[in-house]
Design a protein around this motif. Structure first.
Motif, PDB file in Angstrom:
ATOM      1  N   PHE B 186       0.841  -1.238  -0.055  1.00 56.76           N
ATOM      2  CA  PHE B 186       0.074  -0.065  -0.099  1.00 56.76           C
ATOM      3  C   PHE B 186       0.905   1.186   0.017  1.00 56.76           C
ATOM      4  O   PHE B 186       0.498   2.216  -0.561  1.00 56.76           O
ATOM      5  CB  PHE B 186      -0.920  -0.090   1.350  1.00 56.76           C
ATOM      6  CG  PHE B 186      -2.173  -0.765   1.144  1.00 56.76           C
ATOM      7  CD1 PHE B 186      -2.845  -0.901   0.031  1.00 56.76           C
ATOM      8  CD2 PHE B 186      -2.712  -1.587   2.342  1.00 56.76           C
ATOM      9  CE1 PHE B 186      -4.154  -1.502  -0.265  1.00 56.76           C
ATOM     10  CE2 PHE B 186      -3.832  -2.253   2.108  1.00 56.76           C
ATOM     11  CZ  PHE B 186      -4.372  -2.406   1.058  1.00 56.76           C
ATOM     12  N   ALA B 187       2.147   1.356   0.861  1.00 60.40           N
ATOM     13  CA  ALA B 187       2.868   2.282   0.811  1.00 60.40           C
ATOM     14  C   ALA B 187       3.542   2.633  -0.659  1.00 60.40           C
ATOM     15  O   ALA B 187       3.541   3.720  -1.139  1.00 60.40           O
ATOM     16  CB  ALA B 187       4.018   1.985   1.908  1.00 60.40           C
ATOM     17  N   MET B 188       3.920   1.626  -1.070  1.00 66.54           N
ATOM     18  CA  MET B 188       4.457   1.782  -2.819  1.00 66.54           C
ATOM     19  C   MET B 188       3.175   2.566  -3.634  1.00 66.54           C
ATOM     20  O   MET B 188       3.455   3.424  -4.349  1.00 66.54           O
ATOM     21  CB  MET B 188       4.709   0.336  -3.199  1.00 66.54           C
ATOM     22  CG  MET B 188       5.090   0.182  -4.577  1.00 66.54           C
ATOM     23  SD  MET B 188       3.910   0.293  -5.665  1.00 66.54           S
ATOM     24  CE  MET B 188       3.441  -1.429  -5.897  1.00 66.54           C
ATOM     25  N   ILE B 189       2.013   2.139  -3.455  1.00 62.86           N
ATOM     26  CA  ILE B 189       0.813   2.784  -4.472  1.00 62.86           C
ATOM     27  C   ILE B 189       0.924   3.900  -3.765  1.00 62.86           C
ATOM     28  O   ILE B 189       0.536   5.061  -4.488  1.00 62.86           O
ATOM     29  CB  ILE B 189      -0.467   1.886  -4.277  1.00 62.86           C
ATOM     30  CG1 ILE B 189      -0.228   0.455  -4.599  1.00 62.86           C
ATOM     31  CG2 ILE B 189      -1.576   2.644  -5.014  1.00 62.86           C
ATOM     32  CD1 ILE B 189      -1.380  -0.235  -4.789  1.00 62.86           C
ATOM     33  N   ARG B 190       0.721   4.390  -2.593  1.00 67.25           N
ATOM     34  CA  ARG B 190       0.363   5.628  -1.865  1.00 67.25           C
ATOM     35  C   ARG B 190       1.620   6.768  -2.260  1.00 67.25           C
ATOM     36  O   ARG B 190       1.317   7.669  -2.920  1.00 67.25           O
ATOM     37  CB  ARG B 190       0.802   5.683  -0.235  1.00 67.25           C
ATOM     38  CG  ARG B 190       0.832   6.876   0.211  1.00 67.25           C
ATOM     39  CD  ARG B 190       1.441   6.642   1.774  1.00 67.25           C
ATOM     40  NE  ARG B 190       2.930   6.337   1.649  1.00 67.25           N
ATOM     41  CZ  ARG B 190       3.520   5.620   2.585  1.00 67.25           C
ATOM     42  NH1 ARG B 190       2.971   5.347   3.671  1.00 67.25           N
ATOM     43  NH2 ARG B 190       4.858   5.514   2.530  1.00 67.25           N
ATOM     44  N   ASP B 191       2.737   6.221  -2.482  1.00 69.52           N
ATOM     45  CA  ASP B 191       4.240   6.953  -2.745  1.00 69.52           C
ATOM     46  C   ASP B 191       4.161   7.333  -4.165  1.00 69.52           C
ATOM     47  O   ASP B 191       4.818   8.168  -4.871  1.00 69.52           O
ATOM     48  CB  ASP B 191       5.194   6.313  -2.434  1.00 69.52           C
ATOM     49  CG  ASP B 191       5.615   6.401  -1.141  1.00 69.52           C
ATOM     50  OD1 ASP B 191       4.571   7.301  -0.358  1.00 69.52           O
ATOM     51  OD2 ASP B 191       6.539   5.775  -0.390  1.00 69.52           O
TER      52      ASP B 191
END
Lengths: 175, 488
Positions: B186-191
């Motif tokens: 999720f952090a990857m998509i967020r960033d």
């Protein structure tokens, strides 16, 4: 006090590991590394002690087991003993075999959930928490190293990481 | 370096993939737009779900009399569906937990979706006991809560209560296991998100994951311990589900082989469902480089083995019925194989015991179409298994005057179809909003198991450098203090 930090970007985990080793040899403290995936051996190379979360999980499991024993003893034996299908229910030890499944389930329940909650608290992870990785590419394919520097060693450190394959070096001044 | 894997092992990530390529391939279905076939399948699933919802509302408002149950057969499709869905759920935990303990790297491409499937399947399973209560708003009565009747407590001797604890522990532990693994992705998509709304949503979902070394160390430890906890948990769940039957005195139910037999059957049906879903998903979401033929073949082998275990269990049951000398037991099994429900029994035998044996042939288990076909057959067979166990054991009980047959009403069928719809609605929504592959984990095995890097090592030896010379920005001059005010 205003502090200065270098944010050093690496493009590959192998290069990062080499750089970490070179820095550690020179006894330079690496304050943080942000990685897009778990780089195996990096925690050891940085000298980070092993996590004790597994131990907490074991202790939480013991708590869960104790709670389940207390709960079922109170409910089935002390508070309202009943004759259910002729099964012995007037002492805990006689009734214990049919408590085993729930004793097991509650052990797992406590061990798993409390460990995960401990992990979230210790790593400061919860909904609405703002992310703190300095570079958005560090969740994709870049590795960002943070080293707190002062005016005396900044150039030496920058040169060392540059020699060891750092692709970008940035100076960050914290107020 | 530490990355070493024999050339003989087939690559788990095919194609010329870099870390960044993995990111792009995984976010593609999240950032892109849904195609027409997604909308068609979604609409059909949604209609089925709404139809099922209507049948549930009808059941609750009118009572259980709307089902085909009768005086002899008090349990039928509801518990069949319950056991079927719980069983399907088992593959997710098996893939993510048991294969993690065994260090099987091929789990990484499929664990995310298999765990999602677990959670969605257990949600469907949980619906059935709650609906069958008749007064679902009193469902909390299964919990040991102090009340004004005494307190009148729940009965901890009952396998049905063990089920309550087992299923809720299983669902909640699977959920945190899944979500913890999702945080970095999720952090990857967020960033990567450009629009503020998406950034906000994925920011909340990712719990502010930053990817510090210490976080990763804890992450791996937590995954390992959760796997260690989930492995006995998943075995206990279907064991306890089998106790619902095995602790009774109904002939055909009270057999000691039930726990291992149910667990093997659960894994069997779960892997079949994973195959069904992933064979479609790898095509639709262009993930053929991650969910490779090798993955499908390995899953087929698991299906073959667990199918054979189930077959041995069927035969053992028959043998024990004969060997026990108990005529009620003998009748129950004779009636299954030759009675009015023989068609269900033999469908079960053909689907579950016969059809997986085709997987001994490498050509067949490497055929995608054939694997898909068998996965559907196995799912049908496993539904029949539960139907056979439940209905054929009940329909001819001790008094021949009470003998009867079961015919489902449109409500029985509607609720079952509705849960299939609900399951696919959840899975389809998941496939468009969640990172469907555990991309962080896949990146961590890219150098050891990726085709590109395996090739480099094959050509240049195991000590070859597995990276290109990085493009370096010129070294800035930090030495003059006046220049050092370069803010990022």
């Amino acid at each position: 006090m205003a502090s200065k930090a270098l944010h050093i970007v690496f493009t590959d985990d192998d290069i990062l590991m080499e750089a970490v080793k070179a820095l550690r040899e020179k006894k330079i403290k690496i304050n943080e590394v942000f990685c897009p995936f778990p780089v195996h051996g990096l925690d050891k190379a940085l000298g980070i002690p092993h996590t004790r979360l597994a131990i907490t999980s074991f202790l939480y499991g013991i708590v869960g087991l104790s709670v389940s024993i207390w709960l079922m003893n109170f409910i089935m034996i002390e508070d309202w003993p009943q004759n259910i299908g002729g099964k012995p229910s007037f002492s805990f030890i006689e009734n214990m075999p049919s408590f085993v499944p729930i004793m097991f389930e509650m052990t797992v329940f406590f061990a798993a959930h409390l460990m995960v909650i401990t992990f979230y608290m210790r790593s400061r992870l919860w909904p609405f928490k703002e992310a703190e990785n300095p570079d958005v590419r560090s969740t994709d394919d870049k590795f960002v190293m943070e080293i707190i520097v002062n005016d005396d060693n900044i150039q030496d450190i920058a040169e060392l990481v540059h020699e060891n394959g750092a692709s970008e070096i940035k100076l960050i001044e914290n107020k | 370096m530490s990355h070493y894997e024999s050339h003989i092992r087939k690559p788990l990530i095919t194609g010329d993939k870099t870390y960044h390529d993995v990111t792009l391939d995984v976010v593609k279905s999240v950032e892109g737009k849904a195609n027409k076939s997604w909308w068609i399948v979604f609409s059909i699933s949604l209609i089925a779900f709404l139809w099922g919802l209507g049948c549930i509302v009808y059941t609750i408002s009118q009572g259980i009399g709307t089902w085909g149950l009768n005086k002899t057969i008090g349990w039928a499709w509801d518990i069949t569906n319950f056991v079927w869905w719980v069983g399907i759920g088992h593959a997710g935990t098996l893939i993510s937990a048991v294969l993690l303990l065994f260090r099987q790297k091929w789990r990484m491409a499929i664990n995310r979706s298999a765990e999602a499937m677990t959670i969605f399947a257990v949600v469907q399973a949980g619906l059935f006991p709650i609906i069958h209560m008749g007064r679902p708003w009193l469902a909390y009565w299964v919990l040991p809560i102090p009340n004004q009747y005494g307190s009148l407590w729940v009965n901890f001797n009952s396998p049905l209560l063990w089920d309550v604890f087992a299923i809720s522990t299983y669902l909640s532990v699977s959920l945190v296991f899944w979500w913890t693994g999702l945080l970095p992705d999720f952090a990857m998509i967020r960033d990567r998100a450009v629009k503020p709304f998406q950034k906000r949503i994925y920011g909340i979902l990712s719990f502010g994951w930053s990817g510090r070394v210490k976080d990763w160390q804890r992450f791996e430890e937590v995954s390992l311990v959760l796997a260690g906890l989930a492995t006995p948990l998943v075995l206990s769940v279907h064991t306890i589900v089998s106790f619902d039957f095995a602790t009774s005195i109904v002939p055909g139910w009270h057999t000691t082989i039930f726990p291992p037999y149910f667990v093997a059957g659960a894994v069997f049906s779960g892997f079949a469902m994973v195959n069904t879903l992933l064979i479609v998903m790898r095509k639709v979401s262009n993930l053929e480089n991650y969910i490779t033929l090798q993955h499908i073949e390995l899953m087929n082998i698991v299906i073959m083995i667990t199918g054979s275990i189930v077959g041995v269990a069927y035969i053992t049951e028959l043998f024990m019925a004969w060997y026990s000398g108990v005529e009620y037991e003998q009748f129950a099994f004779l009636n299954r194989a030759t009675g009015p429900y023989a068609w269900a029994y033999w469908s079960m035998m053909i689907c579950n015991v016969f059809s997986p044996q085709f997987m001994w042939f490498p050509k067949l288990r490497r055929s995608i179409m054939f694997s898909f076909f068998i996965s559907i057959v196995v799912n049908i067979g496993m539904w029949f298994e539960r139907f056979v166990i439940i209905v054929t054991s009940l329909h001819r009980d001790f008094m021949p005057s009470a003998w009867t047959m079961f015919s489902p009403t449109f409500v029985d069928i509607g609720i079952f179809v509705g849960t299939i719809g609900f399951f696919f609605v959840l899975f389809l929504l998941y496939s468009r909003t969640f990172p469907v592959i555990a991309q962080a984990e896949v990146k961590s095995i890219l150098k050891s198991s990726g085709e590109k890097y395996k090739l480099i090592r094959l050509q240049k030896g195991d000590d070859a450098k597995l990276y290109d010379k990085p493009e370096q920005e010129p070294l800035p001059d930090f030495s003059s203090k006046s220049n050092s005010k370069i803010n990022s």
